[in-house]
Write an enzyme that holds these catalytic residues in place. Structure first.
Site, PDB file in Angstrom:
ATOM      1  N   LEU A  94       0.816  -1.205   0.000  1.00  0.00           N
ATOM      2  CA  LEU A  94       0.000   0.000   0.000  1.00  0.00           C
ATOM      3  C   LEU A  94       0.855   1.263   0.000  1.00  0.00           C
ATOM      4  O   LEU A  94       2.030   1.223   0.380  1.00  0.00           O
ATOM      5  CB  LEU A  94      -0.932  -0.029   1.222  1.00  0.00           C
ATOM      6  CG  LEU A  94      -1.806  -1.294   1.288  1.00  0.00           C
ATOM      7  CD1 LEU A  94      -2.344  -1.514   2.688  1.00  0.00           C
ATOM      8  CD2 LEU A  94      -2.944  -1.196   0.282  1.00  0.00           C
ATOM      9  N   PRO A  95       0.278   2.415  -0.412  1.00  0.00           N
ATOM     10  CA  PRO A  95       1.086   3.618  -0.602  1.00  0.00           C
ATOM     11  C   PRO A  95       1.611   4.292   0.658  1.00  0.00           C
ATOM     12  O   PRO A  95       2.693   4.889   0.641  1.00  0.00           O
ATOM     13  CB  PRO A  95       0.136   4.567  -1.348  1.00  0.00           C
ATOM     14  CG  PRO A  95      -0.928   3.703  -1.911  1.00  0.00           C
ATOM     15  CD  PRO A  95      -1.078   2.572  -0.951  1.00  0.00           C
ATOM     16  N   ASN A  99      -3.118   4.410   4.604  1.00  0.00           N
ATOM     17  CA  ASN A  99      -3.698   3.318   3.828  1.00  0.00           C
ATOM     18  C   ASN A  99      -3.582   1.997   4.577  1.00  0.00           C
ATOM     19  O   ASN A  99      -4.524   1.186   4.593  1.00  0.00           O
ATOM     20  CB  ASN A  99      -3.014   3.191   2.474  1.00  0.00           C
ATOM     21  CG  ASN A  99      -3.207   4.408   1.591  1.00  0.00           C
ATOM     22  OD1 ASN A  99      -2.242   5.038   1.170  1.00  0.00           O
ATOM     23  ND2 ASN A  99      -4.446   4.765   1.311  1.00  0.00           N
ATOM     24  N   THR A 125       5.886   0.756   2.463  1.00  0.00           N
ATOM     25  CA  THR A 125       6.912   1.517   3.170  1.00  0.00           C
ATOM     26  C   THR A 125       6.195   2.547   4.029  1.00  0.00           C
ATOM     27  O   THR A 125       5.593   3.495   3.508  1.00  0.00           O
ATOM     28  CB  THR A 125       7.873   2.217   2.189  1.00  0.00           C
ATOM     29  OG1 THR A 125       8.536   1.226   1.397  1.00  0.00           O
ATOM     30  CG2 THR A 125       8.920   3.026   2.941  1.00  0.00           C
ATOM     31  N   LYS A 200      14.510   0.118   5.355  1.00  0.00           N
ATOM     32  CA  LYS A 200      14.036   0.671   4.086  1.00  0.00           C
ATOM     33  C   LYS A 200      14.154   2.184   4.033  1.00  0.00           C
ATOM     34  O   LYS A 200      14.622   2.751   3.035  1.00  0.00           O
ATOM     35  CB  LYS A 200      12.580   0.246   3.857  1.00  0.00           C
ATOM     36  CG  LYS A 200      11.918   0.873   2.627  1.00  0.00           C
ATOM     37  CD  LYS A 200      12.598   0.448   1.326  1.00  0.00           C
ATOM     38  CE  LYS A 200      12.061   1.216   0.129  1.00  0.00           C
ATOM     39  NZ  LYS A 200      10.679   0.896  -0.210  1.00  0.00           N
TER      40      LYS A 200
END
Length: 327
Positions: A94-95, A99, A125, A200
């Site tokens: 998901l963005p 979300n 992320t 990340k």
């Protein structure tokens, strides 16, 4: 000769039927996997699960995104809760943090129908703190949550060559690894929940800084009269070499198959880079860590977003710098 041809043809048909039977039997023997969020990254990831014989159940807030996967054999449902009813291994891509919160905790979210023992893998992320919140919420329902953000972009997703950085209960890592290796060639266990996200955002902060540095360097070299291809060659055999110079060069005409060769279309969007740098900024603030270059990179990408570059690849920072000079 015709009899020999007929025997060969019959043998080939028999082999084909056996192959189809084995393929169907292999898919039937594997546990269904839920996949929520099949956009630019999620779609090729889900396709690779299908190619590895997993029955896949998908949903997305934009139903049209599911059409191609449905044509490949995926089952499409309406809501994340529907996925949770049908699968006990679910991947989300998901963005952003909001979300993820909605998909897991919303009124039609995963945790409304999740079964005990379900393995939840979030490859979005997001803020590491949100990953920890989702893990705690999942634990209350008897499920296991792991964060597994990815590096590699759309190209690597299509080729199943993503790198996954995994955070969560170590005892569940092997179960997650089984699925993740269908979609990537590097799966790294980082530690407790949230450490995958930490790895990340650190990686993406360095990526942004490196891309800006490469764009500035290339721009200066061009202004000094150097041919950009020659300068790139020199950089890539010298100490300035980096991924942005040798694999994802931001200067149009220097390299094929990268966004700069296609007017900065596709790739990793400027908006997403600005979001990830915002996550790094928040984490730095919370841990009282100095990130002067990371903060500057965040500012540059935010300005780009408001200046017409939001939907372009993040390597468009080269074009942004040129336009700032009036070129």
């Amino acid at each position: 000769m015709s009899a020999l041809f007929q025997r060969s043809r019959n043998a080939m048909l028999l082999w084909s039927k056996r192959a189809d039977f084995v393929s169907v039997r292999s898919m039937a023997s594997k546990t269904p996997v839920g996949f929520i969020g099949v956009g630019n990254m999620g779609s090729p990831m889900a396709k690779n699960l299908l190619k590895n014989g997993y029955p896949v159940i998908v949903t997305d807030s934009f139903p049209k995104s599911c059409k191609e996967l449905q044509d490949m054999g995926a089952q499409v449902v309406d809501y994340p809760a529907d996925v949770a009813e049908k699968a006990d291994r679910i991947i989300t891509m998901l963005p952003s943090s909001p979300n993820v919160i909605e998909v897991y905790n919303g009124p039609k979210g995963i945790l409304k129908k999740v079964k005990k023992g379900t393995l939840l893998i979030d490859s979005s992320t997001i803020d590491p703190a949100v990953s920890k919140e989702m893990a705690a919420a999942a634990e209350k329902m008897g499920a296991v949550f792991m964060d597994a953000p990815v590096s590699g972009g759309v190209g690597a997703a299509s080729l199943a060559k993503l790198t996954f950085m995994v955070g969560g209960v170590e005892e569940e890592y092997k179960a997650a690894q089984e699925l993740l290796t269908c979609m990537g060639d590097s799966v790294v266990y980082c530690g407790q929940v949230g450490t995958g996200q930490a790895a990340k955002i650190c990686n993406n902060m360095l990526l942004a800084i490196g891309m800006i540095g490469t764009a500035e360097t290339m721009n200066l070299g061009i202004r000094l009269g150097l041919d950009p291809k020659l300068l790139t060659k020199i950089l890539n055999m010298s100490s300035g070499r980096c991924w942005s110079s040798d694999s994802y060069n931001p200067v149009p005409g220097v390299m094929e198959g990268v966004p700069s060769a296609n007017n900065y279309q596709s790739g990793f969007g400027t908006t997403l880079m600005a979001k990830d740098l915002g996550l790094a900024q928040n984490s730095a603030t919370n841990t009282k860590t100095a990130i002067p270059l990371g903060s500057l990179a965040h500012q540059i990408y935010r300005v780009m977003c408001s200046g017409g570059y939001a939907n372009k690849d993040f390597s468009a920072v080269f074009q942004f710098l040129r336009e700032e000079e009036g070129q």
